[in-house]
Design a protein around this motif. Structure first.
Motif, mmCIF file in Angstrom:
data_model
loop_
_atom_site.group_PDB
_atom_site.id
_atom_site.type_symbol
_atom_site.label_atom_id
_atom_site.label_comp_id
_atom_site.label_asym_id
_atom_site.label_seq_id
_atom_site.Cartn_x
_atom_site.Cartn_y
_atom_site.Cartn_z
ATOM 1 N N LEU A 143 0.801 -1.219 0.000
ATOM 2 C CA LEU A 143 0.000 0.000 0.000
ATOM 3 C C LEU A 143 0.838 1.276 0.000
ATOM 4 O O LEU A 143 0.281 2.373 0.072
ATOM 5 C CB LEU A 143 -0.913 0.009 1.233
ATOM 6 C CG LEU A 143 -1.898 -1.165 1.344
ATOM 7 C CD1 LEU A 143 -2.728 -1.032 2.604
ATOM 8 C CD2 LEU A 143 -2.785 -1.231 0.114
ATOM 9 N N TYR A 144 2.162 1.142 -0.096
ATOM 10 C CA TYR A 144 2.975 2.359 -0.104
ATOM 11 C C TYR A 144 3.827 2.486 -1.364
ATOM 12 O O TYR A 144 3.654 3.431 -2.138
ATOM 13 C CB TYR A 144 3.865 2.446 1.136
ATOM 14 C CG TYR A 144 4.325 3.859 1.367
ATOM 15 C CD1 TYR A 144 3.471 4.793 1.934
ATOM 16 C CD2 TYR A 144 5.584 4.282 0.969
ATOM 17 C CE1 TYR A 144 3.860 6.115 2.104
ATOM 18 C CE2 TYR A 144 5.989 5.590 1.136
ATOM 19 C CZ TYR A 144 5.119 6.509 1.703
ATOM 20 O OH TYR A 144 5.509 7.824 1.857
ATOM 21 N N PHE A 192 -6.245 -1.268 -13.166
ATOM 22 C CA PHE A 192 -7.689 -1.225 -13.321
ATOM 23 C C PHE A 192 -8.277 -2.621 -13.082
ATOM 24 O O PHE A 192 -7.680 -3.622 -13.479
ATOM 25 C CB PHE A 192 -8.063 -0.744 -14.732
ATOM 26 C CG PHE A 192 -7.622 0.659 -15.017
ATOM 27 C CD1 PHE A 192 -8.458 1.733 -14.736
ATOM 28 C CD2 PHE A 192 -6.369 0.914 -15.576
ATOM 29 C CE1 PHE A 192 -8.058 3.023 -15.010
ATOM 30 C CE2 PHE A 192 -5.967 2.202 -15.845
ATOM 31 C CZ PHE A 192 -6.812 3.268 -15.562
ATOM 32 N N ASP A 193 -9.441 -2.627 -12.439
ATOM 33 C CA ASP A 193 -10.113 -3.895 -12.141
ATOM 34 C C ASP A 193 -11.607 -3.714 -12.424
ATOM 35 O O ASP A 193 -12.270 -2.879 -11.806
ATOM 36 C CB ASP A 193 -9.879 -4.268 -10.678
ATOM 37 C CG ASP A 193 -10.375 -5.668 -10.342
ATOM 38 O OD1 ASP A 193 -11.180 -6.233 -11.108
ATOM 39 O OD2 ASP A 193 -9.953 -6.196 -9.302
ATOM 40 N N ARG A 249 -0.552 4.515 -2.023
ATOM 41 C CA ARG A 249 -1.485 4.071 -3.056
ATOM 42 C C ARG A 249 -2.905 4.410 -2.624
ATOM 43 O O ARG A 249 -3.250 4.349 -1.441
ATOM 44 C CB ARG A 249 -1.370 2.569 -3.265
ATOM 45 C CG ARG A 249 -0.025 2.085 -3.746
ATOM 46 C CD ARG A 249 0.217 2.379 -5.196
ATOM 47 N NE ARG A 249 -0.544 1.489 -6.078
ATOM 48 C CZ ARG A 249 -0.502 1.552 -7.393
ATOM 49 N NH1 ARG A 249 0.232 2.481 -7.989
ATOM 50 N NH2 ARG A 249 -1.207 0.714 -8.132
ATOM 51 N N SER A 250 -3.723 4.786 -3.592
ATOM 52 C CA SER A 250 -5.123 5.062 -3.336
ATOM 53 C C SER A 250 -5.950 4.463 -4.477
ATOM 54 O O SER A 250 -5.398 3.843 -5.396
ATOM 55 C CB SER A 250 -5.375 6.563 -3.210
ATOM 56 O OG SER A 250 -6.699 6.828 -2.803
ATOM 57 N N HIS A 251 -7.268 4.627 -4.425
ATOM 58 C CA HIS A 251 -8.116 4.091 -5.496
ATOM 59 C C HIS A 251 -9.383 4.939 -5.638
ATOM 60 O O HIS A 251 -9.762 5.684 -4.727
ATOM 61 C CB HIS A 251 -8.492 2.634 -5.217
ATOM 62 C CG HIS A 251 -9.412 2.464 -4.057
ATOM 63 N ND1 HIS A 251 -8.967 2.346 -2.759
ATOM 64 C CD2 HIS A 251 -10.778 2.401 -4.005
ATOM 65 C CE1 HIS A 251 -9.994 2.209 -1.960
ATOM 66 N NE2 HIS A 251 -11.114 2.251 -2.675
ATOM 67 N N GLU A 273 -6.523 1.846 -9.241
ATOM 68 C CA GLU A 273 -5.527 2.052 -8.205
ATOM 69 C C GLU A 273 -4.417 2.921 -8.775
ATOM 70 O O GLU A 273 -3.950 2.689 -9.896
ATOM 71 C CB GLU A 273 -4.948 0.718 -7.740
ATOM 72 C CG GLU A 273 -5.978 -0.218 -7.114
ATOM 73 C CD GLU A 273 -5.373 -1.564 -6.771
ATOM 74 O OE1 GLU A 273 -4.128 -1.697 -6.874
ATOM 75 O OE2 GLU A 273 -6.127 -2.485 -6.418
ATOM 76 N N PHE A 274 -3.955 3.896 -7.998
ATOM 77 C CA PHE A 274 -2.957 4.833 -8.504
ATOM 78 C C PHE A 274 -2.092 5.337 -7.360
ATOM 79 O O PHE A 274 -2.424 5.175 -6.171
ATOM 80 C CB PHE A 274 -3.647 6.013 -9.211
ATOM 81 C CG PHE A 274 -4.633 6.748 -8.341
ATOM 82 C CD1 PHE A 274 -4.249 7.873 -7.628
ATOM 83 C CD2 PHE A 274 -5.964 6.308 -8.234
ATOM 84 C CE1 PHE A 274 -5.152 8.551 -6.823
ATOM 85 C CE2 PHE A 274 -6.872 6.984 -7.439
ATOM 86 C CZ PHE A 274 -6.472 8.101 -6.729
#
Length: 221
Positions: free
Chosen positions: A65-66, A104-105, A154-156, A172-173
């Motif tokens: 997540l980082y 992308f999901d 990371r965020s979404h 997610e980016f």
């Protein structure tokens, strides 16, 4: 240093003899012929280290997540002051070059988007315990550190996409955030001279909780 005093005695008949003689004279001669060990590590010592760094995340890039990558390369500078040859306080700065991608999901498939190149930095205060091996150039060491890490995260969000089965896509980016980081590590130093040497070490870093783990290895001069 410990002084080893030797005394040789031989007992026998009338021709018996002793090498003990005058103790002060013998001790003086012993000190003269026994070389002292060179001191490769000293009290009140400043250490400046420059290094290359390899960092690997403790989980797969999709779960991290980082950094959001499996590994990264970078460099580090480390300044320490040893008030005693066994203990030192220091500051450490590290910069990593990270190449990540959007993900992308759509609920059925995952696919990558644009790549993003950015830097992630760490600034830490450290406490080091060093164990110089007597009469040698070698010194294992361990340390604890704490500070901050910045430039990663990371965020979404969700995007509408009518070309996808459900009409919506999770993206997610990267997002630059500053987090706290704790560090524990250990390594080995060898001195070529009392003022120049080579270090190699490994550290384990925890970024704002146990889910974000970063392992780093470095070779320093």
């Amino acid at each position: 240093m410990k002084k080893l005093t030797l005394c040789f005695l031989r007992a026998g008949g009338p021709g018996s003899w002793s090498l003990c003689g005058d103790r002060d004279l013998f001790d003086k001669e012993t000190r003269q012929v026994t070389p002292e060990c060179p001191q490769w590590y000293a009290d009140n010592e400043f250490n400046l280290s420059l290094s290359g760094v390899y960092a690997a995340t403790g989980s797969r890039w999709r779960e991290d997540l980082y950094l959001g990558v499996d590994h990264a390369w970078g460099g580090s500078v480390d300044l320490k002051y040893f008030m005693h040859r066994y203990f030192g306080l220091g500051v450490q700065g590290t910069l990593l070059s990270v190449k990540s991608t959007e993900v992308f999901d759509d609920g059925f498939t995952r696919f990558r988007g644009a790549e993003d190149h950015h830097a992630v930095g760490m600034a830490l205060g450290t406490f080091t315990v060093r164990f110089p091996i007597n009469c040698s150039r070698f010194a294992p060491y361990v340390w604890l550190g704490g500070g901050g890490i910045f430039g990663g995260g990371r965020s979404h969000d969700f995007l509408l996409d009518p070309t996808r089965p459900l009409g919506i896509v999770r993206r997610e980016f990267d997002q630059s955030r500053t987090k706290s980081v704790g560090q524990v590590g250990g390594g080995f130093e060898v001195r070529f001279t009392p003022h120049c040497g080579l270090l190699t070490d490994f550290s384990w870093n925890i970024v704002s909780g146990a889910k974000n783990k970063l392992r780093t290895g470095s070779h320093r001069h």
